[in-house]
Design a protein around this motif. Structure first.
Motif, short mmCIF file in Angstrom:
data_model
loop_
_atom_site.label_atom_id
_atom_site.label_comp_id
_atom_site.label_asym_id
_atom_site.label_seq_id
_atom_site.Cartn_x
_atom_site.Cartn_y
_atom_site.Cartn_z
N ARG A 93 0.83 -1.20 0.00
CA ARG A 93 0.00 0.00 0.00
C ARG A 93 0.87 1.25 0.00
O ARG A 93 2.09 1.18 0.09
CB ARG A 93 -0.94 -0.01 1.20
CG ARG A 93 -1.90 -1.18 1.12
CD ARG A 93 -2.90 -1.18 2.24
NE ARG A 93 -3.79 -2.30 2.08
CZ ARG A 93 -4.90 -2.29 1.33
NH1 ARG A 93 -5.25 -1.20 0.70
NH2 ARG A 93 -5.65 -3.36 1.25
N ASP A 94 0.23 2.41 -0.02
CA ASP A 94 0.93 3.69 -0.10
C ASP A 94 1.66 4.01 1.20
O ASP A 94 1.04 4.41 2.18
CB ASP A 94 -0.09 4.79 -0.42
CG ASP A 94 0.53 6.17 -0.50
OD1 ASP A 94 1.78 6.25 -0.64
OD2 ASP A 94 -0.20 7.16 -0.39
N TYR A 152 -7.65 1.09 9.48
CA TYR A 152 -6.96 2.08 10.30
C TYR A 152 -6.04 2.94 9.42
O TYR A 152 -6.05 4.17 9.51
CB TYR A 152 -6.16 1.38 11.40
CG TYR A 152 -5.29 2.30 12.19
CD1 TYR A 152 -5.84 3.15 13.16
CD2 TYR A 152 -3.92 2.35 11.99
CE1 TYR A 152 -5.03 4.01 13.89
CE2 TYR A 152 -3.11 3.19 12.72
CZ TYR A 152 -3.68 4.03 13.67
OH TYR A 152 -2.88 4.88 14.38
N LEU A 153 -5.26 2.29 8.57
CA LEU A 153 -4.39 3.04 7.67
C LEU A 153 -5.18 3.99 6.77
O LEU A 153 -4.80 5.14 6.59
CB LEU A 153 -3.57 2.08 6.79
CG LEU A 153 -2.36 1.42 7.43
CD1 LEU A 153 -1.80 0.34 6.51
CD2 LEU A 153 -1.28 2.45 7.74
N LYS A 154 -6.28 3.48 6.23
CA LYS A 154 -7.12 4.32 5.36
C LYS A 154 -7.70 5.50 6.12
O LYS A 154 -7.70 6.63 5.63
CB LYS A 154 -8.26 3.50 4.76
CG LYS A 154 -7.85 2.57 3.66
CD LYS A 154 -9.05 1.79 3.14
CE LYS A 154 -8.66 0.81 2.07
NZ LYS A 154 -9.79 0.01 1.59
N SER A 155 -8.19 5.24 7.33
CA SER A 155 -8.81 6.31 8.12
C SER A 155 -7.80 7.40 8.50
O SER A 155 -8.16 8.55 8.65
CB SER A 155 -9.48 5.76 9.37
OG SER A 155 -8.52 5.35 10.32
N LYS A 156 -6.55 7.02 8.62
CA LYS A 156 -5.48 7.98 8.95
C LYS A 156 -4.78 8.48 7.69
O LYS A 156 -3.75 9.14 7.77
CB LYS A 156 -4.45 7.35 9.90
CG LYS A 156 -5.04 6.86 11.21
CD LYS A 156 -5.59 8.00 12.02
CE LYS A 156 -6.14 7.49 13.34
NZ LYS A 156 -6.82 8.50 14.10
N GLU A 157 -5.36 8.14 6.55
CA GLU A 157 -4.85 8.56 5.24
C GLU A 157 -3.38 8.18 5.04
O GLU A 157 -2.58 8.93 4.49
CB GLU A 157 -5.07 10.06 5.03
CG GLU A 157 -6.53 10.43 5.05
CD GLU A 157 -6.79 11.93 4.97
OE1 GLU A 157 -5.84 12.72 5.07
OE2 GLU A 157 -7.97 12.27 4.79
#
Length: 186
Positions: A93-94, A152-157
């Motif tokens: 992922r990014d 979690y990663l997505k929510s914290k961008e």
């Protein structure tokens, strides 16, 4: 002529079964060595733990992983493969905001991919038997755990602190993987 060919086939099947059963010791050695390399690579990635303390989360690692529970080697293979696959997917992922080295991540992904490749022949054999095992329910719990990490990663961008939290979780996962590797005995 047919008898000779049949005899060779029988011998080949016997030897391949013996080789597969003996391969658990080799597999255990290779997996442990690769897990240590992965942990060392993860530790080389910069993190900012003190700055990110407020980002910590309790991701509820499945209970089966915390307990000193007896896994059969087939269950251990299923669980290990799932963990490695999920960690691999997370690390693709990014992570651009982290300042992590692409080279280290590439080496880490190579190690994970190698571990999964070594487990695949045994995994295929287990899947062909289609015996319902304890590993199946553990895999479901693991999928939920890793889904929560990704959310979690997505929510914290995908920010640096979120990656630091996930990095710590993945390091923790390797201690579980080492324990599971111990179940790969002949």
């Amino acid at each position: 002529m047919t008898y000779r060919c049949l005899l060779q086939m029988v011998l080949l099947l016997c030897l391949s079964t013996t080789a597969l059963s003996r391969s658990y010791s080799l597999l255990r050695f290779q997996q442990r060595r690769s897990s240590v390399v992965c942990q060392n690579l993860l530790r080389q990635l910069p993190s900012t733990p003190q700055h990110c303390l407020q980002f910590r989360m309790d991701f509820q690692v499945p209970e089966e992983m915390k307990q000193a529970q007896q896994f059969q080697k087939e269950d251990a293979v299923l669980v290990m493969y799932e963990m490695l696959q999920q960690i691999f997917n997370i690390l693709t992922r990014d992570f651009s905001s982290t300042g992590w080295s692409d080279t280290i991540i590439e080496h880490l992904l190579e190690q994970l991919y190698g571990q999964m490749n070594r487990l695949e022949p045994i995994l295929k054999e287990i899947m062909q038997k289609q015996n319902s095992t304890m590993g199946d329910t553990t895999v479901l719990h693991l999928q939920k755990y890793y889904f929560n990490l990704v959310q979690y990663l997505k929510s914290k961008e995908y920010n640096r602190c979120a990656w630091t939290v996930v990095q710590v979780q993945i390091l923790r996962n390797f201690s579980f993987l080492r324990r599971l590797t111990g179940y790969l005995r002949d």
